[in-house]
Write an enzyme that holds these catalytic residues in place. Structure first.
Site, PDB file in Angstrom:
ATOM      1  CD  GLU A   1      -4.682   5.111  -1.190  1.00 16.12           C
ATOM      2  OE1 GLU A   1      -3.545   5.267  -0.519  1.00 16.12           O
ATOM      3  OE2 GLU A   1      -5.614   4.361  -0.546  1.00 16.12           O
TER       4      GLU A   1
ATOM      5  CE  LYS B   1      -3.417   1.906   1.561  1.00 17.37           C
ATOM      6  NZ  LYS B   1      -4.646   2.106   0.996  1.00 17.37           N
TER       7      LYS B   1
ATOM      8  CB  SER C   1     -10.805  -4.800   2.185  1.00 18.03           C
ATOM      9  OG  SER C   1     -10.786  -3.344   2.358  1.00 18.03           O
TER      10      SER C   1
ATOM     11  CG  ASN D   1       0.584   0.857  -0.453  1.00 19.48           C
ATOM     12  OD1 ASN D   1       1.470   1.688  -0.057  1.00 19.48           O
ATOM     13  ND2 ASN D   1      -0.304   1.428  -0.988  1.00 19.48           N
TER      14      ASN D   1
ATOM     15  N   GLY E   1      -9.133   0.051   1.437  1.00 20.56           N
ATOM     16  CA  GLY E   1      -9.289   0.833   2.643  1.00 20.56           C
ATOM     17  C   GLY E   1     -10.767   1.001   3.332  1.00 20.56           C
TER      18      GLY E   1
ATOM     19  N   GLY F   1      -2.606  -2.900   2.087  1.00 18.89           N
ATOM     20  CA  GLY F   1      -2.668  -1.869   2.675  1.00 18.89           C
ATOM     21  C   GLY F   1      -2.585  -1.879   4.369  1.00 18.89           C
TER      22      GLY F   1
ATOM     23  CG  HIS G   1      -2.110   2.918  -4.611  1.00 19.38           C
ATOM     24  ND1 HIS G   1      -3.014   3.647  -4.061  1.00 19.38           N
ATOM     25  CD2 HIS G   1      -2.093   1.686  -3.904  1.00 19.38           C
ATOM     26  CE1 HIS G   1      -3.631   2.869  -3.272  1.00 19.38           C
ATOM     27  NE2 HIS G   1      -2.951   1.800  -3.249  1.00 19.38           N
TER      28      HIS G   1
ATOM     29  CD  GLU H   1      -4.318  -2.177  -4.791  1.00 18.97           C
ATOM     30  OE1 GLU H   1      -3.909  -2.824  -3.896  1.00 18.97           O
ATOM     31  OE2 GLU H   1      -4.029  -1.040  -5.127  1.00 18.97           O
TER      32      GLU H   1
HETATM   33  C1  PEP Z   1      -3.862  -0.720  -1.034  1.00 18.09           C
HETATM   34  O1  PEP Z   1      -3.170   0.318  -0.165  1.00 18.09           O
HETATM   35  O2  PEP Z   1      -3.283  -0.706  -1.977  1.00 18.09           O
HETATM   36  C2  PEP Z   1      -4.683  -1.495  -0.364  1.00 18.09           C
HETATM   37  C3  PEP Z   1      -5.169  -2.503  -0.927  1.00 18.09           C
HETATM   38  O3  PEP Z   1      -5.081  -1.237   0.721  1.00 18.09           O
HETATM   39  P1  PEP Z   1      -6.139  -1.979   1.964  1.00 18.09           P
HETATM   40  O4  PEP Z   1      -5.566  -3.290   1.884  1.00 18.09           O
HETATM   41  O5  PEP Z   1      -6.156  -1.151   3.017  1.00 18.09           O
HETATM   42  O6  PEP Z   1      -7.481  -2.100   1.174  1.00 18.09           O
END
Ligand code: PEP
Length: 252
Positions: free
Chosen positions: A98, A11, A213, A9, A174, A234, A96, A168
């Site tokens: 966010e 973003k 992460s 992803n 993040g 991400g 998501h 998630e």
């Molecule tokens: C995401 O954007 O779905 C995500 C899991 O981000 P990150 O891997 O940066 O934590």
């Protein structure tokens, strides 16, 4: 047998030129992943979708990060499913955290998007996951079950089979704080049991991803768990070298 899946992803990152450059660099690694029975994909921003679709190995999934549930009309700033289809996009992330946090997206709104995507023959990737507050109160399962029940409401088992679920935990996205493999495994096992209550044996075929992460050096620990079918990544999916590391980690 559920096929493993790695989905990046991106973003709000990369210009179309930067995205196309990643796409060209990823060609061989996509072949490598697919030849090892791993599906791979990236989810660029809307403005990069066309450039990535044209430059990337056709075996790579290209997903949108969001869509409207409406086909057209007075919805300023939105992008419809027919518009995505017109440029060859057939996967889309929905809900998501966010988008839930900054755009007020509810599980009910996600349900409308998921139904519209399925009606258009597309693959929705439905995100769920608890806040830090819910996690600290020990309410992870209650929180996630509500998101699953509302987001996938009224789907038939055959429709549900076509949906990818991504768990998630918001506190791990993040932040560099990944959930332990025990937490991820326990919650994803619970997600599958919830899906089983809703959709019966179709739940056995549904792919469930972990996200939060994930990095090249920890992806294999998650993928080793029986109910975890892949990762939604991400930050670590933005750089081709790191993306390759994720693919290699999935195979370890
Ligand atoms: C995401 O954007 O779905 C995500 C899991 O981000 P990150 O891997 O940066 O934590």
């Amino acid at each position: 047998m559920r096929k493993k899946l790695l989905l990046g992803n991106w973003k709000m990152n990369k210009t179309p030129e930067e995205a196309a450059s990643f796409a060209r660099a990823a060609s061989e690694m996509v072949d490598f992943a697919v030849s090892h029975n791993v599906d791979v994909g990236v989810a660029p921003t809307y403005v990069c979708l066309d450039a990535v679709k044209k430059a990337i190995n056709p075996k790579c999934i290209v997903a949108a990060q969001n869509c409207s549930e409406h086909d057209h009309g007075a919805f300023t700033g939105e992008i419809s499913i027919p518009m995505l289809r017109a440029i060859g996009i057939d996967w889309c992330i929905v809900g998501h955290s966010e988008r839930r946090a900054y755009n007020g997206e509810t599980s009910e709104a996600c349900n409308a998007k998921i139904k519209a995507l399925l009606a258009a023959g597309m693959t929705p990737v439905y995100c769920c996951g608890e806040s830090l507050e819910a996690f600290e109160k020990g309410e992870t399962k209650k929180f996630v079950a509500e998101q699953i029940r509302a987001g996938l409401k009224d789907l038939t088992p055959d429709e549900a089979r076509k949906v990818i679920v991504a768990y998630e935990p918001i506190w791990a996205i993040g932040t560099g704080k990944s959930a332990s493999t025990e937490i991820a495994e326990d919650t994803i096992g619970f997600v599958r049991r919830t899906l089983r209550e809703l959709f019966g044996t179709a739940a056995v075929d549904m792919r469930i991803l972990y996200g939060g992460s994930v990095k090249p050096d920890n992806v294999s620990a998650y993928i080793g768990a029986p109910d975890i079918d892949g990762a939604l990544v991400g930050g670590a999916s933005l750089d081709p070298v790191s993306f390759k590391g994720l693919i290699e980690g999935m195979l370890r």
